[in-house]
Design a protein around this motif. Structure first.
Motif, PDB file in Angstrom:
ATOM      1  N   PHE A   1      -2.980 -10.241   4.440  1.00 37.92           N
ATOM      2  CA  PHE A   1      -4.322  -9.686   4.616  1.00 37.92           C
ATOM      3  C   PHE A   1      -5.247 -10.167   3.506  1.00 37.92           C
ATOM      4  O   PHE A   1      -4.804 -10.432   2.388  1.00 37.92           O
ATOM      5  N   PRO A   2      -6.570 -10.191   3.784  1.00 36.82           N
ATOM      6  CA  PRO A   2      -7.532 -10.536   2.739  1.00 36.82           C
ATOM      7  C   PRO A   2      -7.809  -9.339   1.835  1.00 36.82           C
ATOM      8  O   PRO A   2      -7.647  -8.184   2.241  1.00 36.82           O
ATOM      9  N   ILE A   3      -8.236  -9.620   0.614  1.00 29.36           N
ATOM     10  CA  ILE A   3      -8.686  -8.554  -0.282  1.00 29.36           C
ATOM     11  C   ILE A   3      -9.805  -7.802   0.431  1.00 29.36           C
ATOM     12  O   ILE A   3     -10.672  -8.403   1.048  1.00 29.36           O
ATOM     13  N   GLY A   4      -9.761  -6.482   0.360  1.00 28.89           N
ATOM     14  CA  GLY A   4     -10.744  -5.656   1.046  1.00 28.89           C
ATOM     15  C   GLY A   4     -10.241  -5.133   2.380  1.00 28.89           C
ATOM     16  O   GLY A   4     -10.865  -4.276   2.988  1.00 28.89           O
ATOM     17  N   GLY A   5      -9.104  -5.648   2.831  1.00 28.64           N
ATOM     18  CA  GLY A   5      -8.534  -5.189   4.096  1.00 28.64           C
ATOM     19  C   GLY A   5      -7.031  -5.016   4.029  1.00 28.64           C
ATOM     20  O   GLY A   5      -6.363  -4.871   5.047  1.00 28.64           O
ATOM     21  N   VAL A   6      -6.470  -5.043   2.818  1.00 31.61           N
ATOM     22  CA  VAL A   6      -5.013  -4.966   2.658  1.00 31.61           C
ATOM     23  C   VAL A   6      -4.514  -3.604   3.143  1.00 31.61           C
ATOM     24  O   VAL A   6      -4.949  -2.558   2.674  1.00 31.61           O
ATOM     25  N   ALA A   7      -3.603  -3.651   4.097  1.00 29.64           N
ATOM     26  CA  ALA A   7      -2.995  -2.431   4.638  1.00 29.64           C
ATOM     27  C   ALA A   7      -1.702  -2.133   3.889  1.00 29.64           C
ATOM     28  O   ALA A   7      -1.072  -3.039   3.345  1.00 29.64           O
ATOM     29  N   PRO A   8      -1.268  -0.879   3.899  1.00 31.93           N
ATOM     30  CA  PRO A   8       0.003  -0.538   3.249  1.00 31.93           C
ATOM     31  C   PRO A   8       1.229  -0.978   4.056  1.00 31.93           C
ATOM     32  O   PRO A   8       2.341  -0.958   3.543  1.00 31.93           O
ATOM     33  N   VAL A   9       1.020  -1.358   5.310  1.00 31.42           N
ATOM     34  CA  VAL A   9       2.116  -1.771   6.196  1.00 31.42           C
ATOM     35  C   VAL A   9       1.730  -3.060   6.923  1.00 31.42           C
ATOM     36  O   VAL A   9       0.585  -3.471   6.883  1.00 31.42           O
ATOM     37  N   GLY A  10       2.721  -3.669   7.584  1.00 30.99           N
ATOM     38  CA  GLY A  10       2.440  -4.863   8.375  1.00 30.99           C
ATOM     39  C   GLY A  10       2.492  -6.157   7.591  1.00 30.99           C
ATOM     40  O   GLY A  10       1.923  -7.160   8.006  1.00 30.99           O
ATOM     41  N   HIS A  11       3.206  -6.167   6.473  1.00 36.18           N
ATOM     42  CA  HIS A  11       3.310  -7.365   5.635  1.00 36.18           C
ATOM     43  C   HIS A  11       4.394  -8.299   6.173  1.00 36.18           C
ATOM     44  O   HIS A  11       5.307  -7.858   6.880  1.00 36.18           O
ATOM     45  N   PRO A  12       4.342  -9.579   5.795  1.00 33.88           N
ATOM     46  CA  PRO A  12       5.369 -10.519   6.247  1.00 33.88           C
ATOM     47  C   PRO A  12       6.784 -10.137   5.792  1.00 33.88           C
ATOM     48  O   PRO A  12       7.756 -10.397   6.490  1.00 33.88           O
ATOM     49  N   ALA A  13       6.880  -9.517   4.617  1.00 33.17           N
ATOM     50  CA  ALA A  13       8.176  -9.073   4.080  1.00 33.17           C
ATOM     51  C   ALA A  13       7.916  -7.795   3.280  1.00 33.17           C
ATOM     52  O   ALA A  13       6.802  -7.569   2.800  1.00 33.17           O
ATOM     53  N   PRO A  14       8.933  -6.944   3.119  1.00 36.84           N
ATOM     54  CA  PRO A  14       8.735  -5.716   2.335  1.00 36.84           C
ATOM     55  C   PRO A  14       8.293  -6.028   0.901  1.00 36.84           C
ATOM     56  O   PRO A  14       8.719  -7.021   0.315  1.00 36.84           O
ATOM     57  N   LEU A  15       7.424  -5.165   0.388  1.00 34.91           N
ATOM     58  CA  LEU A  15       6.938  -5.289  -0.992  1.00 34.91           C
ATOM     59  C   LEU A  15       7.353  -4.059  -1.777  1.00 34.91           C
ATOM     60  O   LEU A  15       7.338  -2.942  -1.246  1.00 34.91           O
ATOM     61  N   GLN A  16       7.686  -4.265  -3.053  1.00 40.62           N
ATOM     62  CA  GLN A  16       7.875  -3.103  -3.911  1.00 40.62           C
ATOM     63  C   GLN A  16       6.544  -2.371  -3.937  1.00 40.62           C
ATOM     64  O   GLN A  16       5.489  -2.985  -4.137  1.00 40.62           O
ATOM     65  N   THR A  17       6.594  -1.062  -3.718  1.00 39.12           N
ATOM     66  CA  THR A  17       5.365  -0.282  -3.576  1.00 39.12           C
ATOM     67  C   THR A  17       5.420   0.972  -4.430  1.00 39.12           C
ATOM     68  O   THR A  17       6.435   1.646  -4.493  1.00 39.12           O
ATOM     69  N   VAL A  18       4.294   1.261  -5.063  1.00 38.78           N
ATOM     70  CA  VAL A  18       4.098   2.492  -5.826  1.00 38.78           C
ATOM     71  C   VAL A  18       2.976   3.255  -5.126  1.00 38.78           C
ATOM     72  O   VAL A  18       1.964   2.665  -4.736  1.00 38.78           O
ATOM     73  N   VAL A  19       3.167   4.580  -4.964  1.00 38.55           N
ATOM     74  CA  VAL A  19       2.162   5.413  -4.311  1.00 38.55           C
ATOM     75  C   VAL A  19       1.666   6.458  -5.308  1.00 38.55           C
ATOM     76  O   VAL A  19       2.452   7.241  -5.840  1.00 38.55           O
ATOM     77  N   ASP A  20       0.374   6.445  -5.548  1.00 41.04           N
ATOM     78  CA  ASP A  20      -0.281   7.361  -6.485  1.00 41.04           C
ATOM     79  C   ASP A  20      -0.079   8.809  -6.047  1.00 41.04           C
ATOM     80  O   ASP A  20      -0.432   9.191  -4.921  1.00 41.04           O
ATOM     81  N   THR A  21       0.461   9.627  -6.936  1.00 39.75           N
ATOM     82  CA  THR A  21       0.696  11.034  -6.616  1.00 39.75           C
ATOM     83  C   THR A  21      -0.611  11.783  -6.347  1.00 39.75           C
ATOM     84  O   THR A  21      -0.596  12.809  -5.666  1.00 39.75           O
ATOM     85  N   ALA A  22      -1.735  11.275  -6.826  1.00 37.16           N
ATOM     86  CA  ALA A  22      -3.030  11.928  -6.589  1.00 37.16           C
ATOM     87  C   ALA A  22      -3.365  11.989  -5.104  1.00 37.16           C
ATOM     88  O   ALA A  22      -4.113  12.874  -4.669  1.00 37.16           O
ATOM     89  N   LEU A  23      -2.816  11.080  -4.308  1.00 40.06           N
ATOM     90  CA  LEU A  23      -3.078  11.103  -2.869  1.00 40.06           C
ATOM     91  C   LEU A  23      -2.482  12.345  -2.213  1.00 40.06           C
ATOM     92  O   LEU A  23      -2.921  12.759  -1.139  1.00 40.06           O
ATOM     93  N   GLY A  24      -1.495  12.948  -2.854  1.00 39.62           N
ATOM     94  CA  GLY A  24      -0.869  14.151  -2.328  1.00 39.62           C
ATOM     95  C   GLY A  24      -1.778  15.366  -2.330  1.00 39.62           C
ATOM     96  O   GLY A  24      -1.456  16.395  -1.730  1.00 39.62           O
ATOM     97  N   ARG A  25      -2.933  15.271  -2.978  1.00 38.38           N
ATOM     98  CA  ARG A  25      -3.891  16.392  -3.018  1.00 38.38           C
ATOM     99  C   ARG A  25      -4.635  16.565  -1.693  1.00 38.38           C
ATOM    100  O   ARG A  25      -5.305  17.575  -1.483  1.00 38.38           O
ATOM    101  N   TYR A  26      -4.544  15.565  -0.830  1.00 39.98           N
ATOM    102  CA  TYR A  26      -5.313  15.566   0.413  1.00 39.98           C
ATOM    103  C   TYR A  26      -4.385  15.720   1.615  1.00 39.98           C
ATOM    104  O   TYR A  26      -3.325  15.112   1.671  1.00 39.98           O
ATOM    105  N   ASP A  27      -4.823  16.520   2.598  1.00 46.36           N
ATOM    106  CA  ASP A  27      -4.052  16.690   3.824  1.00 46.36           C
ATOM    107  C   ASP A  27      -4.055  15.408   4.642  1.00 46.36           C
ATOM    108  O   ASP A  27      -3.084  15.105   5.336  1.00 46.36           O
ATOM    109  N   GLU A  28      -5.152  14.668   4.567  1.00 45.92           N
ATOM    110  CA  GLU A  28      -5.291  13.414   5.307  1.00 45.92           C
ATOM    111  C   GLU A  28      -5.909  12.383   4.376  1.00 45.92           C
ATOM    112  O   GLU A  28      -6.847  12.693   3.641  1.00 45.92           O
ATOM    113  N   VAL A  29      -5.371  11.182   4.400  1.00 47.17           N
ATOM    114  CA  VAL A  29      -5.931  10.070   3.645  1.00 47.17           C
ATOM    115  C   VAL A  29      -6.171   8.912   4.617  1.00 47.17           C
ATOM    116  O   VAL A  29      -5.578   8.863   5.691  1.00 47.17           O
ATOM    117  N   TRP A  30      -7.041   7.997   4.214  1.00 45.76           N
ATOM    118  CA  TRP A  30      -7.402   6.864   5.062  1.00 45.76           C
ATOM    119  C   TRP A  30      -7.083   5.568   4.342  1.00 45.76           C
ATOM    120  O   TRP A  30      -7.436   5.396   3.181  1.00 45.76           O
TER     121      TRP A  30
END
Length: 155
Positions: A96-125
């Motif tokens: 994906f291009p910068i500005g449109g990178v999705a968390p899924v759908g990559h050519p191969a799995p990536l090591q991923t870190v998820v910010d715990t601050a996102l857990g404050r929201y019932d829904e994230v985009w």
């Protein structure tokens, strides 16, 4: 629908997500633009950022209201250096291009870190492959779909 957005939609379905890709008329290239277009807090926007972690791509999913502390990230992961990836590394690692990178759908799995601050929201985009495509999800679902490691990543 753009082929990148279709690829993200297929990855979401394969992962059992209930979120559907939505194409916006306004740009969602930045967290502020996405929040405005969606009418949600900027903190509920998932920024998908790629870093070079000792030269290897690392995906960091952080709250739109946070700045990633690369020193903190390097220390927590036991790495010598964590720096922003260039556009070529981002596209090569994610498809994906910068500005449109999705968390899924990559050519191969990536090591991923998820910010715990996102857990404050019932829904994230999150971005869905283009600067005009997004999808709704949850913190828990991001962890599950990406195999990500929860972590405080910044301020």
């Amino acid at each position: 629908m753009h082929p990148n957005a279709e690829r993200v939609g297929a990855a979401l379905r394969a992962a059992g997500s209930v979120g559907e890709v939505r194409e916006l008329t306004k740009s969602a290239r930045t967290a502020a633009e996405a929040a405005t277009a969606l009418g949600c807090p900027v903190g509920a926007i998932v920024k998908s950022l790629v870093f070079a972690a000792d030269g290897v791509p690392l995906l960091v999913l952080t709250s739109g209201s946070h700045t990633v502390d690369t020193d903190r990230l390097a220390d927590a992961l036991g790495l010598a250096t964590v720096t922003r990836a260039d556009a070529e590394m981002v596209r090569s690692a994610t498809g994906f291009p910068i500005g449109g990178v999705a968390p899924v759908g990559h050519p191969a799995p990536l090591q991923t870190v998820v910010d715990t601050a996102l857990g404050r929201y019932d829904e994230v985009w999150a971005a869905a492959g283009t600067p005009h495509a997004v999808f709704p999800t949850t913190y828990e679902e991001l962890l599950r779909m990406t195999g990500g490691h929860p972590m405080e990543v910044g301020t």
